[in-house]
Design a protein around this motif. Structure first.
Motif, short mmCIF file in Angstrom:
data_model
loop_
_atom_site.label_atom_id
_atom_site.label_comp_id
_atom_site.label_asym_id
_atom_site.label_seq_id
_atom_site.Cartn_x
_atom_site.Cartn_y
_atom_site.Cartn_z
N ALA A 4 0.86 -1.19 0.00
CA ALA A 4 0.00 0.00 0.00
C ALA A 4 0.89 1.23 0.00
O ALA A 4 2.01 1.22 0.50
N ILE A 5 0.38 2.31 -0.60
CA ILE A 5 1.06 3.61 -0.57
C ILE A 5 0.34 4.44 0.48
O ILE A 5 -0.85 4.74 0.35
N THR A 6 1.06 4.82 1.54
CA THR A 6 0.44 5.55 2.64
C THR A 6 0.69 7.05 2.59
O THR A 6 0.04 7.81 3.29
N ALA A 7 1.64 7.47 1.77
CA ALA A 7 1.90 8.91 1.59
C ALA A 7 2.52 9.10 0.22
O ALA A 7 3.42 8.36 -0.17
N GLY A 8 2.04 10.11 -0.52
CA GLY A 8 2.57 10.36 -1.85
C GLY A 8 1.70 9.75 -2.94
O GLY A 8 0.81 8.95 -2.67
N THR A 9 1.99 10.12 -4.17
CA THR A 9 1.23 9.65 -5.32
C THR A 9 2.19 9.19 -6.40
O THR A 9 3.17 9.87 -6.70
N MET A 10 1.90 8.05 -6.99
CA MET A 10 2.75 7.53 -8.05
C MET A 10 2.56 8.35 -9.32
O MET A 10 1.44 8.76 -9.66
N ILE A 11 3.68 8.61 -10.00
CA ILE A 11 3.65 9.39 -11.24
C ILE A 11 4.43 8.63 -12.31
O ILE A 11 4.96 7.55 -12.07
N SER A 12 4.54 9.25 -13.48
CA SER A 12 5.22 8.61 -14.60
C SER A 12 6.72 8.49 -14.33
O SER A 12 7.32 9.37 -13.70
N PRO A 13 7.35 7.42 -14.82
CA PRO A 13 8.81 7.31 -14.65
C PRO A 13 9.58 8.32 -15.50
O PRO A 13 10.76 8.53 -15.28
N THR A 14 8.88 8.96 -16.45
CA THR A 14 9.50 9.97 -17.30
C THR A 14 9.00 11.36 -16.91
O THR A 14 7.80 11.55 -16.72
N SER A 15 9.91 12.29 -16.78
CA SER A 15 9.53 13.65 -16.40
C SER A 15 8.51 14.22 -17.37
O SER A 15 8.73 14.22 -18.59
#
Length: 861
Positions: A214-225
């Motif tokens: 589980a992700i408890t803090a933060g948000t996953m984003i693209s591996p490319t800027s």
């Protein structure tokens, strides 16, 4: 690997750097402590912090496995009889390392068990959990047994189209695949990115890979800027952006995997305040973070109030069981059987003479005509103080002719030759130049240590034999320097690390603590007049022990330490600042009972001698008992010595003996590369550039590549204990393309971009003919003519004034005023290597794209 880098955060190549740092400590000297007792370890802390980078934590000194550890939730406090408080750490990490003798010539099969020995490195007084809580940025060990992790700044988002990258944090990957070795897993594909500070709960672990629960803090984003990630309303790795194809994703509901060394523990280990024996030893590599230095306050630093952080202290020691003695004999016997190319330690014997004076030049560069120039000969060394050249002069008809045979000149004169440039008819160093004073104590230098010397202290003659200028000590204790030759230098020899040159086992088990304590009172003047006489037998017994006699033999070289009564920890402290004395002291192998084992009777035996300090000593005995962990480990860790009487080896001397600075075999590399140059590499990997059309590597290109490899060896490989062959591949691939001179079909040589003034102004200029004047000005080209002045040069074709300014600061050479100074080998190679390692070209270091979690050669470009 040494436990710390130097204060500039560079890897240490010379053990004397650490011996100097240890001499700045108040206590913890090897093999005799300030209390007069034999001491099996060394201390790092506030005193050594001025010379070593201790801010990043304690590093594992060699590959091994953690077999026991302890972390304090909060430091225990000791209250002395007078009400003062002292905090101290009982936390430690115990790592088992394995030494296996190299196989005997012509041997086959599994080596006998007696050719393998376990060593243990102990890291004691590590930071407690509250220390990490107080500083969220403080690096934490990745191997802690926890379920919650926080992403650090080890990774950076991939850069689109070669531009600047984006956030720092950690890549998210698809499921890792099992490798060929048990417990090894290879990275999957990048599917996402968690910015620094994101927190996750993990589930399954596979080697160094952790599955996100589980992700408890933060948000996953693209591996490319700047890249699109997930679906319109879900930032998840199992949804591909609309319209995207061939984008890797995870199975439905799978958050992906993280690489554990790029994370920080976000919670306290599951077990605190107790010794932990992992059910399976935890494999760690050299350089792995073991933890931060903790607190240890003695009575002098105790305070009337509850203590605050006042004294950081690490006790580091290495020990082996009594099996070490037999292993040492077998190791030395094996070393005598090994071929010469495995002898990497240069032993300069006592009495050996070095070349201490370079003779004066015996001629001028000119014979009879004005000098036109001088080109380095093909057999001239790529670096070093001297270069072999053949002078030329301008004859009638404007023909360049040779002016006599080749000569040697100082390299610094190459760019400013004149008729009167001093020169030598032969290489300036020769063994007939050896002179007094002679070397006083045996001195050992590893080849890696010699290779890491600065360019002015390394020379190569025309037979490709190496010379090194090294410090040494004379018989009367004075310091000197001289040149030593790699081959046939009288009084020197090359030894294998397995010969353990200079090491000697000294048995101190006969020294009784009460006798050592009495002697210490006598020689420090703390004993009263009555005790001085009463304690004489004890002092004599200790002075006549093997340990004190050995130390006296070394310490006597100091003018301030003549006689057995001068062998003190303070004398050892002074001796650590003198290279040959530091080396001699650190090569003692101390056989003695570990202070972390045994019963308390030996400590109780000195209680009657404590006089008015008795009450505080009784409190100190409580601390000693709490610090003893031996009995909690023995019997639970396979092979761990049950008897605490062990062989203590100075950790720095051990590392220096076995630390090998790698080098690439240039001749072997060239032979392999030449065969692949046309058939395997070609021009570019495209249909328009068929590989079979590339001519064979020319003689000039081969010489260039050979020179480049020498510089890569000297500037990168020899200076890094764990160099990356992938970095070297990228350096070669880049220079192969960037420094190709199509006019001569020459590869791998630094040169100026072949471009006209007008074309350069169009590409790089800010004037009316410039294609992108605003871009040119943003890159420092603000004056008409800057486009041509700051055109591409060197091995990587640096362009723009702003980059010449960056490398001016890095090299210390004014490249903005003299851009052509980026062309000589010593500058162009340095610019390429340091620029890539430090991320000066693009803002991204090689390590951002080439690391343990994968290699993205396209992204790094």
């Amino acid at each position: 690997m040494y436990p710390f880098r130097d204060i500039q955060r560079k890897e240490i190549t010379d053990p004397q750097t650490i011996y100097q740092a240890l001499s700045s400590m108040d206590d913890g000297f090897f093999p005799l402590g300030v209390n007069g007792f034999p001491h099996g370890g060394v201390h790092f802390g506030n005193g050594s912090a001025s010379r070593l980078d201790q801010s990043g934590g304690v590093r594992c000194i060699a590959d091994g496995e953690i077999v026991a550890y302890k972390i304090d939730d909060r430091y225990p406090h000791l209250q002395f009889a007078d009400g003062k408080w002292a905090a101290y750490s009982t936390g430690f990490v115990l790592v088992r390392h394995r030494l296996t003798l190299p196989p005997a010539p012509n041997s086959t099969g599994i080596p006998p068990t007696d050719e393998t020995l376990d060593l243990y490195s102990l890291h004691l007084h590590m930071a407690d959990w509250s220390t990490y809580l107080a500083d969220g940025k403080l690096p934490r060990p990745y191997w802690w047994d926890v379920e919650a992790f926080r992403t650090s700044d080890k990774d950076r988002q991939l850069a689109p189209d070669g531009g600047s990258g984006g956030a720092v944090g950690a890549f998210v990957w698809t499921e890792p695949t099992a490798g060929k070795s048990k417990g090894k897993y290879a990275a999957g594909k990048r599917v996402g990115f968690l910015p620094e500070g994101s927190e996750v709960i993990i589930g399954e672990a596979r080697g160094k890979w952790l599955h996100i629960k589980a992700i408890t803090a933060g948000t996953m984003i693209s591996p490319t800027s700047g890249g699109v990630f997930g679906s319109d309303d879900l930032n998840v790795p199992w949804k591909a952006p609309e319209g995207s194809s061939n984008v890797p994703t995870t199975p439905e509901g799978d958050w992906g995997w993280l690489y554990r060394p790029n994370l920080q523990a976000a919670q306290e280990p599951k077990v605190a305040d107790k010794v932990v024996i992992p059910s399976m030893p935890i494999r760690v590599k050299a350089g792995t973070l073991l933890g931060q230095i903790g607190e240890y306050q003695d009575y002098e630093r105790a305070t009337p109030l509850p203590p605050i952080s006042r004294r950081r202290l690490l006790h580091l020691e290495v020990f082996a069981s009594d099996a070490f003695s037999g292993f040492l004999d077998r190791s030395r016997a094996r070393a005598a059987q090994l071929p010469a190319d495995q002898r990497s330690l240069l032993v300069i014997g006592a009495g050996a003479k070095l070349v201490q004076t370079v003779p004066a030049p015996d001629r001028k560069l000119r014979y009879s005509y004005p000098v036109k120039g001088a080109n380095p000969m093909p057999d001239s060394p790529a670096s070093g103080p001297w270069v072999k050249v053949r002078p030329t002069y301008l004859a009638q008809g404007f023909a360049l002719l040779y002016d006599g045979p080749p000569v040697w000149i100082e390299r610094e004169h190459l760019g400013k030759l004149s008729d009167s440039t001093p020169a030598w008819s032969q290489f300036p160093l020769w063994l007939q130049g050896m002179s007094d004073p002679a070397n006083g104590l045996p001195l050992i230098y590893s080849r890696g240590q010699l290779d890491a010397l600065d360019a002015k202290s390394k020379a190569t003659d025309e037979q490709q034999v190496n010379w090194w200028r090294v410090p040494f000590g004379t018989a009367d204790g004075k310091s000197a320097t001289g040149w030593v030759c790699e081959k046939n230098h009288p009084g020197t020899k090359w030894e294998s690390p397995w010969a353990w040159p200079g090491f000697e086992i000294v048995d101190a088990t006969g020294i009784q603590l009460p006798d050592a304590f009495r002697r210490n009172l006598v020689i420090t003047g703390a004993a009263n007049w009555k005790e001085q006489k009463e304690f004489e037998p004890s002092a004599a017994a200790v002075n006549n022990s093997a340990l004190l006699l050995k130390l006296q033999q070394t310490i006597a070289k100091l003018e301030s330490a003549k006689g057995a009564d001068k062998v003190t920890a303070r004398a050892i402290q002074s001796a650590m600042r003198v290279r040959p004395l530091a080396q001699a002291l650190s090569h003692v192998i101390l056989r003695y009972e570990s202070e972390w084992g045994g019963d308390m009777s030996r400590w109780n035996s000195i209680t009657p001698l404590m006089r008015n300090a008795r009450d505080n000593w009784v409190r100190e005995l409580e601390r000693i008992k709490k610090l003893q962990w031996w009995n909690e480990v023995k019997g639970k860790v396979v092979g761990f010595p049950a008897n605490p009487t062990v062989h203590h080896i100075h950790p720095i001397a051990l590392i220096a003996n076995f630390l090998r600075r790698h080098r690439i075999d240039i001749e072997k590399f060239l032979s392999l590369y030449k065969g692949a140059h046309s058939s395997s590499f070609g021009w570019y990997d495209s249909a328009s550039s068929p590989k079979q059309n590339l001519p064979p590597l020319s003689e000039k290109s081969e010489q260039n590549l050979k020179t480049l490899m020498h510089w890569i060896n000297d500037l990168y490989i020899s200076k890094n204990e764990k160099f990356s062959i992938q970095y070297v591949a990228y350096m070669l691939a880049t220079s192969r393309v960037e420094s190709y001179d199509f006019t001569t079909r020459t590869f791998f040589g630094p040169f100026s971009e072949i471009i006209s003034y007008d074309d350069a102004e169009r590409r790089y200029g800010c004037g009316p003919t410039g294609n992108a004047p605003s871009r040119a000005k943003a890159h420092g080209n603000t004056v008409v003519g800057d486009g041509y002045k700051y055109r591409g040069r060197g091995l990587v074709q640096i362009t723009w004034k702003i980059n010449y300014q960056k490398f001016t600061a890095l090299t210390g050479i004014d490249l903005t005023e003299n851009p052509d100074k980026a062309l000589p080998w010593e500058n162009s190679a340095f610019i390429m290597i340091e620029g890539m390692l430090k991320g000066i070209f693009t803002g991204h270091k090689l390590s951002d794209y080439i690391n343990e979690s994968g290699a993205d050669y396209v992204g790094v470009g």
